[in-house]
Enzyme design. Structure first.
Site, PDB file in Angstrom:
ATOM      1  CB  ALA A  66      -0.895  -0.020   1.230  1.00  0.00           C
ATOM      2  N   GLY A 109       0.661  -4.933   1.002  1.00  0.00           N
ATOM      3  CA  GLY A 109      -0.504  -4.977   0.130  1.00  0.00           C
ATOM      4  C   GLY A 109      -0.217  -5.641  -1.212  1.00  0.00           C
ATOM      5  CD  GLU A 112      -2.400  -7.361   3.007  1.00  0.00           C
ATOM      6  OE1 GLU A 112      -1.995  -6.219   2.682  1.00  0.00           O
ATOM      7  OE2 GLU A 112      -3.039  -7.586   4.039  1.00  0.00           O
ATOM      8  CD  GLU A 132       1.639  -5.401   5.822  1.00  0.00           C
ATOM      9  OE1 GLU A 132       2.419  -6.334   6.128  1.00  0.00           O
ATOM     10  OE2 GLU A 132       0.886  -5.458   4.834  1.00  0.00           O
TER      11      GLU A 132
HETATM   12  N1  CAA Z   1       4.637   3.223  -0.592  1.00  0.00           N
HETATM   13  C1  CAA Z   1       5.041   4.378  -1.124  1.00  0.00           C
HETATM   14  N2  CAA Z   1       6.215   4.518  -1.796  1.00  0.00           N
HETATM   15  C2  CAA Z   1       6.994   3.424  -1.910  1.00  0.00           C
HETATM   16  C3  CAA Z   1       6.613   2.181  -1.373  1.00  0.00           C
HETATM   17  C4  CAA Z   1       5.373   2.091  -0.694  1.00  0.00           C
HETATM   18  N3  CAA Z   1       4.921   0.952  -0.181  1.00  0.00           N
HETATM   19  N4  CAA Z   1       7.599   1.286  -1.634  1.00  0.00           N
HETATM   20  C5  CAA Z   1       8.538   1.949  -2.322  1.00  0.00           C
HETATM   21  N5  CAA Z   1       8.183   3.235  -2.501  1.00  0.00           N
HETATM   22  C6  CAA Z   1       8.933   4.303  -3.165  1.00  0.00           C
HETATM   23  C7  CAA Z   1      10.094   4.751  -2.342  1.00  0.00           C
HETATM   24  O1  CAA Z   1       9.676   5.664  -1.356  1.00  0.00           O
HETATM   25  C8  CAA Z   1      10.983   5.357  -3.388  1.00  0.00           C
HETATM   26  O2  CAA Z   1      10.488   6.647  -3.704  1.00  0.00           O
HETATM   27  P1  CAA Z   1      11.491   7.922  -3.786  1.00  0.00           P
HETATM   28  O3  CAA Z   1      12.312   7.636  -4.999  1.00  0.00           O
HETATM   29  O4  CAA Z   1      10.554   9.068  -3.926  1.00  0.00           O
HETATM   30  O5  CAA Z   1      12.285   7.916  -2.518  1.00  0.00           O
HETATM   31  C9  CAA Z   1      10.753   4.467  -4.595  1.00  0.00           C
HETATM   32  O6  CAA Z   1       9.505   3.793  -4.355  1.00  0.00           O
HETATM   33  C10 CAA Z   1      11.812   3.418  -4.771  1.00  0.00           C
HETATM   34  O7  CAA Z   1      11.923   2.676  -3.545  1.00  0.00           O
HETATM   35  P2  CAA Z   1      13.316   2.450  -2.781  1.00  0.00           P
HETATM   36  O8  CAA Z   1      14.265   3.550  -3.077  1.00  0.00           O
HETATM   37  O9  CAA Z   1      12.997   2.147  -1.364  1.00  0.00           O
HETATM   38  O10 CAA Z   1      13.818   1.130  -3.553  1.00  0.00           O
HETATM   39  P3  CAA Z   1      14.809  -0.001  -2.987  1.00  0.00           P
HETATM   40  O11 CAA Z   1      15.134  -0.847  -4.161  1.00  0.00           O
HETATM   41  O12 CAA Z   1      15.905   0.602  -2.209  1.00  0.00           O
HETATM   42  O13 CAA Z   1      13.912  -0.860  -1.950  1.00  0.00           O
HETATM   43  C11 CAA Z   1      11.948  -2.003  -1.161  1.00  0.00           C
HETATM   44  C12 CAA Z   1      12.824  -1.610  -2.387  1.00  0.00           C
HETATM   45  C13 CAA Z   1      12.688  -2.973  -0.259  1.00  0.00           C
HETATM   46  C14 CAA Z   1      10.710  -2.687  -1.747  1.00  0.00           C
HETATM   47  C15 CAA Z   1      11.563  -0.731  -0.364  1.00  0.00           C
HETATM   48  O14 CAA Z   1      11.058   0.223  -1.268  1.00  0.00           O
HETATM   49  C16 CAA Z   1      10.522  -0.952   0.694  1.00  0.00           C
HETATM   50  O15 CAA Z   1      10.827  -1.475   1.760  1.00  0.00           O
HETATM   51  N6  CAA Z   1       9.254  -0.522   0.439  1.00  0.00           N
HETATM   52  C17 CAA Z   1       8.187  -0.590   1.406  1.00  0.00           C
HETATM   53  C18 CAA Z   1       7.685  -1.998   1.606  1.00  0.00           C
HETATM   54  C19 CAA Z   1       6.577  -2.008   2.641  1.00  0.00           C
HETATM   55  O16 CAA Z   1       6.777  -1.725   3.808  1.00  0.00           O
HETATM   56  N7  CAA Z   1       5.347  -2.389   2.211  1.00  0.00           N
HETATM   57  C20 CAA Z   1       4.204  -2.462   3.103  1.00  0.00           C
HETATM   58  C21 CAA Z   1       3.390  -1.222   2.994  1.00  0.00           C
HETATM   59  S1  CAA Z   1       2.096  -1.154   4.196  1.00  0.00           S
HETATM   60  C22 CAA Z   1       0.855  -2.073   3.557  1.00  0.00           C
HETATM   61  O17 CAA Z   1       0.951  -2.615   2.477  1.00  0.00           O
HETATM   62  C23 CAA Z   1      -0.392  -2.188   4.393  1.00  0.00           C
HETATM   63  C24 CAA Z   1      -1.378  -3.194   3.936  1.00  0.00           C
HETATM   64  O18 CAA Z   1      -1.501  -4.269   4.488  1.00  0.00           O
HETATM   65  C25 CAA Z   1      -2.275  -2.952   2.824  1.00  0.00           C
END
Ligand code: CAA
Length: 258
Positions: A66, A109, A112, A132
């Site tokens: 998400a 998400g 999911e 999460e």
């Molecule tokens: N939401 C918003 N933006 C996101 C995102 C997310 N879930 N995941 C990645 N992005 C964005 C980053 O912020 C980044 O944007 P900027 O260039 O503006 O900084 C861009 O995508 C590229 O990401 P990274 O620089 O982080 O890329 P990476 O290769 O270094 O890492 C990753 C990849 C490990 C997937 C890392 O991006 C990450 O950990 N993302 C979040 C994963 C996460 O926590 N997901 C769960 C979300 S909560 C949820 O989903 C609730 C639910 O149950 C529905």
């Protein structure tokens, strides 16, 4: 092709293909993106020339979850009042089979969303996880309910409580994923399966999907009874007569979807 902002939706023969296309955010699932997915899938559901649907992302990310930037400032009352994430479940009302073709990250998400589909095919570098807990929240779109059904309690607890990811091969061993293929073959493999599904009677395919999914909701006795009644109802269809007659006459069946 169409005019969506966050996805690409195209018809490839009898297969509806939805490609999540928000590369700068690793396909983070914003409200807008999910609305577009629901819309595209609904269009395919209503199109009698489409027999099955594939949802895929990019080589780097199916979806990284998400949209954290969209959620960061949300208050409890906002979340409750708009029933945050409720609209995601519209996808599960689709009666045509949906295949998730996952390369790269399927996190939060993203995992999911993949689990809401009817099966998951993964590229060898796919990564599944429910991170999460690291954000001070919990899965909000079925992760705690569907993951346990897919891989069992112990593995689901480990993933959800530690936030540790699972690679494609482990996901296949655990039963989350039906098949692992080289990343560059993901879409062609998914398409092959989708085309095969789309080649059968769409009436029968929908009944088979409905019967399998009912096992999530019903007791074993009720589920077996529901299955048997649907099985009986296939005998009222043209396509059961055609399918069995074609077998007996050693010819290919022609389905009428009725
Ligand atoms: N939401 C918003 N933006 C996101 C995102 C997310 N879930 N995941 C990645 N992005 C964005 C980053 O912020 C980044 O944007 P900027 O260039 O503006 O900084 C861009 O995508 C590229 O990401 P990274 O620089 O982080 O890329 P990476 O290769 O270094 O890492 C990753 C990849 C490990 C997937 C890392 O991006 C990450 O950990 N993302 C979040 C994963 C996460 O926590 N997901 C769960 C979300 S909560 C949820 O989903 C609730 C639910 O149950 C529905």
């Amino acid at each position: 092709t169409n005019t969506y902002q966050y996805i690409i939706a195209e018809k490839k023969g009898r297969v509806g293909l939805v490609t999540l296309n928000r590369p700068k955010a690793l396909n983070a699932l914003s409200d807008g993106l999910i609305s577009e997915v629901n819309n595209a899938v609904k269009v395919f559901q209503d199109d009698k020339d489409v027999g099955s649907i594939i949802i895929t992302g990019s080589e780097k990310a199916f979806a990284a979850g998400a949209d954290i930037k969209e959620m960061e400032k949300v208050t409890y009352s906002d979340a409750y009042n708009k029933d945050l994430l409720a609209q995601w479940h519209d996808l599960t009302k689709t009666r045509k089979p949906i295949i998730a073709a996952v390369n790269g990250y399927a996190l939060g998400g993203g995992c999911e969303l993949a689990m809401m589909c009817d099966m998951i095919i993964a590229g060898e570098k796919a990564v599944f996880g429910q991170p999460e807990i690291k954000l001070g929240t919990i899965p909000g779109c079925g992760g705690t309910q569907r993951l346990i059904r897919a891989i069992g309690k112990s593995k689901a607890m480990e993933m959800i409580l530690t936030g540790n990811n699972m690679n494609a091969h482990d996901a296949e061993k655990a039963g989350l994923v039906c098949k692992v293929v080289p990343p560059e073959e993901l879409l062609s493999e998914a398409t092959k399966i989708a085309e095969k599904i789309a080649s059968y009677s769409q009436l029968t395919v929908a009944m088979a999907k409905e019967a399998v999914n009912s096992s999530y909701e019903l007791t074993l006795q009720e589920g077996i009874r529901f299955e048997r009644r649907l099985f009986h109802s296939t005998f009222a269809s043209h396509d059961q007569k055609e399918g069995m007659n074609a077998f007996v006459e050693k010819r290919n069946p022609t389905w009428h979807n009725k």
